[in-house]
Design an enzyme around this catalytic site. Structure first.
Site: not given
Ligand SMILES: [Zn+2]
Length: 261
Positions: A120-121, A124
């Site tokens: 998830h990171e 980004h």
């Molecule tokens: Zn996030």
């Protein structure tokens, strides 16, 4: 003459401002990526010098192993650091820097749940969300002074800059990611963990576990900077069949991470 070169510069900015994210979404981005990366590197090195790092070799190896398995899929040089901090948090900065708190490593049951957070990171970063936030919330002139401000976290501009980068919580400035950015990071993270051979269904378990810990009163920065939405699990479920197929392809190719906590 000066005016003409200024106009040329603005025209170049406008042309370069319209880009597309990895999921095909149009983005307005005008900060030069190398400057945003520079901000990320600066913020990360100051965090490393000011906060205790985990001395637990198992935790460090675990985080390295999961990060390596994921980033192998996207290429580039990445660095992951485990911070000694019991709050449940992880973050990634432009310039390919990832931070994970020891509390989060403590919480996860297996490599797949850690891969869900780190994936998830990475999502980004790959989607340039920091640059997009800086571009949306600052003028060109302020944007450039933000690059300097990141070296002065005690100033208001410095705190805003760190908040927009996604690490403001460290300095008391919490700027939650928008739902669009969250969903995009979830989508990319799910895809990435599956392609690396991790079990994508564990992403659901991870978010349920986070919710439960939040209700139990554990300090969870991640939840304050990453607002929890009921739609998050729906979105992941909608994409699960495709993710399971990607994972099967990965397994067929012999990709089978074995990262032990
Ligand atoms: Zn996030």
């Amino acid at each position: 003459m000066l005016r003409k070169s200024l106009l040329t510069a603005i025209a170049a900015l406008v042309i370069s401002a319209c880009t597309t994210s990895p999921t095909g979404r149009s983005q307005f981005i005008f900060m030069p990526d190398n400057q945003v990366d520079q901000m990320g590197l600066q913020a990360f090195s100051s965090m490393k010098s000011k906060n205790p790092l985990s001395q637990n070799p198992r935790y460090n190896q675990f985080a390295q192993c999961v990060t390596y398995s994921l980033t192998r899929e996207v290429g580039g040089q990445w660095e992951v650091v485990v911070f000694e901090d019991e709050s449940l948090n992880a973050f990634a900065l432009p310039g390919n820097k990832i931070g994970v708190h020891s509390g989060l490593i403590n919480l996860v049951d297996n490599q797949d749940q850690l891969a869900a957070v780190i994936g998830h990171e990475i999502g980004h970063v790959l989607s340039r969300h920091s640059n997009e936030r800086l571009s949306q919330e600052t003028a060109v002139s302020t944007g450039l002074s933000m690059v300097q401000a990141v070296t002065q976290p005690q100033t208001a501009l410095g705190q805003t800059a760190l908040g927009l980068l996604g690490v403001g919580a460290e300095y008391g400035v919490i700027l939650p990611y928008s739902r669009i950015h969250e969903t995009e990071a979830d989508t990319i993270g799910l895809d990435l963990m599956a392609r690396a051979g991790f079990e994508p269904r564990q992403s659901i378990n991870l978010w349920l576990k986070m919710d439960k810990a939040a209700q139990g009163g554990q300090p969870i920065e991640f939840m304050s900077t990453h607002p929890s939405h009921a739609s998050r699990i729906d979105n992941l479920n909608q994409r699960m069949n495709q993710a399971l197929q990607l994972r099967q392809q990965a397994l067929n190719m012999g990709k089978q991470p074995r990262c032990a906590k």
